[in-house]
Design a protein around this motif. Sequence first.
Motif, short mmCIF file in Angstrom:
data_model
loop_
_atom_site.label_atom_id
_atom_site.label_comp_id
_atom_site.label_asym_id
_atom_site.label_seq_id
_atom_site.Cartn_x
_atom_site.Cartn_y
_atom_site.Cartn_z
N PHE A 88 0.81 -1.22 0.00
CA PHE A 88 0.00 0.00 0.00
C PHE A 88 0.85 1.27 0.00
N GLY A 89 1.95 1.26 0.76
CA GLY A 89 2.76 2.47 0.84
C GLY A 89 3.63 2.70 -0.37
N VAL A 90 4.25 1.62 -0.88
CA VAL A 90 5.19 1.75 -2.00
C VAL A 90 4.49 1.57 -3.34
N LEU A 91 3.81 0.46 -3.54
CA LEU A 91 3.21 0.17 -4.83
C LEU A 91 1.99 1.05 -5.11
N LEU A 92 1.09 1.17 -4.15
CA LEU A 92 -0.13 1.94 -4.35
C LEU A 92 -0.01 3.40 -3.91
N GLN A 93 1.12 3.74 -3.30
CA GLN A 93 1.43 5.13 -2.91
C GLN A 93 0.37 5.76 -1.99
N THR A 94 -0.20 4.95 -1.09
CA THR A 94 -1.16 5.52 -0.14
C THR A 94 -0.47 6.37 0.92
N LYS A 95 0.85 6.32 0.97
CA LYS A 95 1.57 7.13 1.96
C LYS A 95 1.61 8.61 1.59
N LYS A 96 1.23 8.94 0.35
CA LYS A 96 1.18 10.35 -0.03
C LYS A 96 0.16 11.10 0.83
N PRO A 99 1.48 12.18 6.81
CA PRO A 99 2.73 12.37 7.55
C PRO A 99 3.01 11.17 8.47
N ASP A 100 4.29 10.89 8.67
CA ASP A 100 4.69 9.79 9.56
C ASP A 100 3.97 8.51 9.18
N TYR A 101 4.07 8.14 7.91
CA TYR A 101 3.28 7.00 7.43
C TYR A 101 3.67 5.70 8.11
N ILE A 102 4.95 5.51 8.42
CA ILE A 102 5.36 4.24 9.04
C ILE A 102 4.69 4.06 10.40
N PRO A 103 4.81 5.00 11.36
CA PRO A 103 4.07 4.82 12.62
C PRO A 103 2.56 4.82 12.43
N PHE A 104 2.08 5.59 11.43
CA PHE A 104 0.65 5.58 11.10
C PHE A 104 0.19 4.17 10.74
N LEU A 105 0.97 3.52 9.87
CA LEU A 105 0.62 2.17 9.41
C LEU A 105 0.78 1.14 10.53
N THR A 218 -12.74 -7.97 5.02
CA THR A 218 -13.50 -6.85 4.48
C THR A 218 -13.54 -5.70 5.47
N TRP A 219 -13.76 -6.03 6.73
CA TRP A 219 -13.82 -5.00 7.79
C TRP A 219 -12.49 -4.25 7.87
N MET A 220 -11.37 -4.96 7.73
CA MET A 220 -10.07 -4.32 7.81
C MET A 220 -9.89 -3.28 6.72
N TYR A 221 -10.32 -3.62 5.50
CA TYR A 221 -10.09 -2.72 4.37
C TYR A 221 -10.92 -1.44 4.46
N ILE A 222 -11.99 -1.44 5.24
CA ILE A 222 -12.78 -0.21 5.38
C ILE A 222 -12.51 0.50 6.70
N SER A 223 -11.48 0.07 7.42
CA SER A 223 -11.19 0.64 8.74
C SER A 223 -10.03 1.62 8.74
N GLY A 224 -9.47 1.92 7.58
CA GLY A 224 -8.37 2.88 7.54
C GLY A 224 -7.10 2.36 8.17
N VAL A 225 -6.86 1.07 8.08
CA VAL A 225 -5.64 0.50 8.66
C VAL A 225 -4.42 0.92 7.85
N MET A 226 -4.49 0.79 6.53
CA MET A 226 -3.36 1.07 5.65
C MET A 226 -3.47 2.42 4.94
N TRP A 227 -4.60 3.07 5.03
CA TRP A 227 -4.80 4.33 4.33
C TRP A 227 -5.58 5.29 5.23
N SER A 228 -5.52 6.57 4.88
CA SER A 228 -6.17 7.60 5.68
C SER A 228 -7.59 7.84 5.20
N ILE A 229 -8.53 7.73 6.10
CA ILE A 229 -9.93 8.00 5.76
C ILE A 229 -10.10 9.46 5.34
N ASP A 230 -9.40 10.38 6.04
CA ASP A 230 -9.49 11.81 5.69
C ASP A 230 -9.02 12.06 4.26
N VAL A 231 -7.87 11.45 3.88
CA VAL A 231 -7.35 11.64 2.53
C VAL A 231 -8.32 11.08 1.50
#
Length: 305
Positions: A88-96, A99-105, A218-231
Motif C-alpha cells: 500500500f505504501g510503496v506500490l499503491l502510494q497511499t503514503k502520499k 505524515p509519519d506514514y510508518i508509525p501511522f501504518l 472486508t472489515w479491515m479494508y474499510i477501517s483505515g488501517v493502511m490508508w487515511s480516511i481523511d485523505v
Amino acid sequence: MSQVLHTPPQARAEAHEDLAALAARHGLSVSGARPSLPEYIRQLWARRHFITAFATAKLTSQYSQAKLGQVWQVMTPLLNAAVYYFIFGVLLQTKKNVPDYIPFLVTGVFIWTFTQSSIMAGTKAISGNIGLVRALHFPRAALPLSFCLQQLQQLLFSMAALVMILLVVGVPPALSWLLAVPVLVLQFTFNAGVSMILARLGAKTPDIAQLMPFVLRTWMYISGVMWSIDVLLSEHGDLPTWVADVLRANPTAVYIDLMRFALIDSFRADNLPPHVWATAVGWALLAGVGGFIYFWKAEETYGRG
C-alpha cells in the motif's frame, strides 16, 4: 410400567409438586441452570484468577514449538506491517499526504490485529474447548474473556515495539501517550462484547468460524488501517454523506484513530471524526454490555447437544 401408565394425571402432578417441594426444602436446584445476572457476574469475578492464568498459559504455549518462541509475538504484526507498507505504501502510494506514514501504518496494524485476533479466538471459545466446557462447571463467559485478555497481553508486547519505532522515526514522547490506556480499555471492552456474541453463535453453528476470516478481511479494508480516511474523503468529494459517516463511525476505525492521536504528534485533533470519544465509549458499552447479556442468556445451553 402399567402402574405408571394408569396413574391419574392429577396424582402425577401432585407427585411432581412433592418432589419440587422436597428439592426446594433441601436447597437443590436444576443442574446447569442459568444463574441470575448479578450472581453470574459474581461467579465470574470469583474466577478472575483462573481467567488471567488461562490467558497467560495460552499466550505462553502459542509459540512454544517455534525456535524463536515468544519473539513471534512481536515479529508477526511487524511482518504484517512490512507487507502492507510494501503493497500500500510503496506500490499503491497511499503514503502520499500522510505524515509519519510508518508509525501511522504500524499503529493501525497493531490495533486492528488486537480486534481481529480477539474476535477470531472468541468465535471458537466454546466450540473449540467443548471438552473443558463439559468437564467443569464455571461461568462460560470466562472463556471468551480469557482469549481477549490473551490478545491484550500480546498487544502489549507489540506496543513496546511500536514505541521503539516511534522513537527511531523521530516521534518524541509526549503526555498524550497516556491516552493509550483509556483507548485500550474501551477497545478491550468492545472486543470482549463482540467475542461473546460470536462465541454464542459459534457454539451453535461452528461454520461461522470459517466465514469470519472473510468478514474480518472486508472489515479491515474499510477501517483505515493502511490508508487515511481523511485523505480518501478529500480526494473523493463526490462520495455520499452516509458513506463518510459510516467510515468515520466504524468502531475499529475510531479506536485506531484515537491511538494514532495519542501516539503520533502529526496526527492532530482535526484528523479525528466529530464526537470521537463519545463514539468510542458508545461502541464499548453497546458491544460490551449487550454482548455479555446475549452470551449469558444462553449459559445453560453451552456444551449440550
